[in-house]
Enzyme design. Sequence first.
Site, PDB file in Angstrom:
ATOM      1  CG  HIS A 205      -0.281   0.345   2.483  1.00 16.73           C
ATOM      2  ND1 HIS A 205       0.465  -0.574   3.157  1.00 16.73           N
ATOM      3  CD2 HIS A 205      -0.214   1.489   3.201  1.00 16.73           C
ATOM      4  CE1 HIS A 205       0.952  -0.015   4.255  1.00 16.73           C
ATOM      5  NE2 HIS A 205       0.563   1.237   4.306  1.00 16.73           N
TER       6      HIS A 205
HETATM    7  C1  UD1 Z   1      -2.109   5.762   5.655  1.00 14.88           C
HETATM    8  C2  UD1 Z   1      -0.798   6.151   6.352  1.00 14.88           C
HETATM    9  C3  UD1 Z   1       0.174   4.974   6.280  1.00 14.88           C
HETATM   10  C4  UD1 Z   1      -0.462   3.715   6.820  1.00 14.88           C
HETATM   11  C5  UD1 Z   1      -1.748   3.454   6.055  1.00 14.88           C
HETATM   12  C6  UD1 Z   1      -2.457   2.217   6.536  1.00 14.88           C
HETATM   13  C7  UD1 Z   1      -0.199   8.523   6.182  1.00 14.88           C
HETATM   14  C8  UD1 Z   1       0.737   9.486   5.578  1.00 14.88           C
HETATM   15  N1  UD1 Z   1      -0.143   7.271   5.705  1.00 14.88           N
HETATM   16  O1  UD1 Z   1      -1.818   5.549   4.285  1.00 14.88           O
HETATM   17  O2  UD1 Z   1       1.317   5.279   7.069  1.00 14.88           O
HETATM   18  O3  UD1 Z   1       0.446   2.647   6.671  1.00 14.88           O
HETATM   19  O4  UD1 Z   1      -2.612   4.582   6.231  1.00 14.88           O
HETATM   20  O5  UD1 Z   1      -3.533   1.926   5.681  1.00 14.88           O
HETATM   21  O6  UD1 Z   1      -0.941   8.876   7.067  1.00 14.88           O
HETATM   22  N2  UD1 Z   1      -9.008   5.476   1.055  1.00 14.88           N
HETATM   23  C9  UD1 Z   1     -10.244   4.935   0.941  1.00 14.88           C
HETATM   24  N3  UD1 Z   1     -10.935   4.642   2.088  1.00 14.88           N
HETATM   25  C10 UD1 Z   1     -10.428   4.896   3.317  1.00 14.88           C
HETATM   26  C11 UD1 Z   1      -9.162   5.474   3.404  1.00 14.88           C
HETATM   27  C12 UD1 Z   1      -8.462   5.752   2.282  1.00 14.88           C
HETATM   28  O7  UD1 Z   1     -10.740   4.681  -0.138  1.00 14.88           O
HETATM   29  O8  UD1 Z   1     -11.099   4.601   4.316  1.00 14.88           O
HETATM   30  C13 UD1 Z   1      -8.245   5.760  -0.178  1.00 14.88           C
HETATM   31  C14 UD1 Z   1      -8.420   7.154  -0.660  1.00 14.88           C
HETATM   32  O9  UD1 Z   1      -8.478   7.102  -2.026  1.00 14.88           O
HETATM   33  C15 UD1 Z   1      -7.141   7.837  -0.240  1.00 14.88           C
HETATM   34  C16 UD1 Z   1      -6.137   6.698  -0.277  1.00 14.88           C
HETATM   35  O10 UD1 Z   1      -6.879   5.529   0.064  1.00 14.88           O
HETATM   36  O11 UD1 Z   1      -6.820   8.884  -1.068  1.00 14.88           O
HETATM   37  C17 UD1 Z   1      -5.013   6.845   0.686  1.00 14.88           C
HETATM   38  O12 UD1 Z   1      -5.486   7.064   2.001  1.00 14.88           O
HETATM   39  P1  UD1 Z   1      -4.600   7.948   3.029  1.00 14.88           P
HETATM   40  O13 UD1 Z   1      -5.270   8.054   4.341  1.00 14.88           O
HETATM   41  O14 UD1 Z   1      -4.207   9.224   2.362  1.00 14.88           O
HETATM   42  O15 UD1 Z   1      -3.271   7.138   3.176  1.00 14.88           O
HETATM   43  P2  UD1 Z   1      -2.967   5.571   3.196  1.00 14.88           P
HETATM   44  O16 UD1 Z   1      -2.334   5.216   1.911  1.00 14.88           O
HETATM   45  O17 UD1 Z   1      -4.139   4.775   3.649  1.00 14.88           O
END
Ligand code: UD1
Length: 394
Positions: A205
């Site tokens: 991820h």
């Molecule tokens: C975040 C953390 C990472 C952790 C990971 C666990 C930061 C910088 N990164 O990364 O350290 O290892 O969480 O999962 O805080 N999205 C959804 N549904 C959700 C959440 C996210 O669809 O409930 C999608 C969205 O398109 C979003 C993308 O995932 O843009 C990334 O989510 P984000 O919270 O920005 O970071 P993670 O990659 O999940």
Amino acid sequence: MKLLAVAGARPNFVKIAPLMREMRSRRGLESVLVHTGQHYDERMSRLFFEELDIPRPDVDLEVGSGTHAVQTAEIMKRFDPVLRREKPDAVLVVGDVNSTIACALTAAKEGVPVAHVEAGLRSFDRTMPEEINRVLTDRLSDWLFATERSGAENLRREGIASERIFLVGNVMIDTLRRHRERSEQSAILETVRVSSRGYAVLTLHRPGTVDQPELLGPVLTAIAELSRELPVIFPVHPRTRRVLESGAGAWLACGGSDIRTIEPLGYLDFLKLLAHARLVLTDSGGIQEETTVLGVPCLTLRENTERPATVEEGSNVLVGLSAERILSESRRVLGGAFRPGRIPALWDGRAAVRVVDALVGRTQRSAFSEAPARVGMPDHAATQPLENIVAEPT
Ligand code: UD1
């Protein structure tokens, strides 16, 4: 004493569960739980609250997704009035996600002391957003709770006073130990049609892995090749799903490959899947620790780790992103070359107890002098010593 605890993203939920349980069991300690809403999908958030018995958040900031700047700023904007309203004696943050730094920074600017659980981990790789979050959160924290000795040593090296550093063990492992037996009731192996030790697990991820096709392509090709010998179960994070849907999925599908992509799993299903795997391939931080405790071989698809105890003591091997290395190390494990290692000190299921003991002042250190002065916390000097939980100066 009133503590305001923050959780925002999936790995935070696993860490906050034992801390909330411990805080709520102590008389005279009031705790408020804030969910930032960084993760919001049913399978990335609510399922974890249910399975891990995390109390319903007192406040939900509902920030959702965005660029790092937008997400961090939005959490700060929404957290600030909560802090002013609740007036806690300290803010407790966990891990290294954007919610962690956003709330630590807001609290520090308001003069509210910060406690950081999982302090001191360092990959020394500033291209990782989490590394920036870790370094800055630690800089701002009054209590720094380290999971492993390297974390305490890094903090000392950065000039943080040893009185603030507590080696307490790993709250993520508190959760694993609490739920391991219950996780056996999960039917996930039947659902994905595998038998114990008859499959590998893959998770990916990190932006550094999944957002660059020139890196992701060879990794997925190597794993597709491995899957001809051993089925690979791949619970797909929402970020990764987007990348696969925009074309990268083709790499999974070379002739005869058997990579089974599934939705993100809840905690209990995933724990059972990990515990029975023959091999785990991951770019996650927490999974390196969980496989170490489970004694399952873990190949980490990164060039570095902020969790060196999992390599030096546990079952983790850093293999990077080279296709040849991924394949050769996987085949070595399948050929029987595997050393289960040992479990790092204090990963015993009692880390949250040690954290809360330190916060309420039941440790020998009396050095949080400026914190009590600022907020009128209990007198730490008059408290009971606890052996072995304070990191020795390096
Ligand atoms: C975040 C953390 C990472 C952790 C990971 C666990 C930061 C910088 N990164 O990364 O350290 O290892 O969480 O999962 O805080 N999205 C959804 N549904 C959700 C959440 C996210 O669809 O409930 C999608 C969205 O398109 C979003 C993308 O995932 O843009 C990334 O989510 P984000 O919270 O920005 O970071 P993670 O990659 O999940």
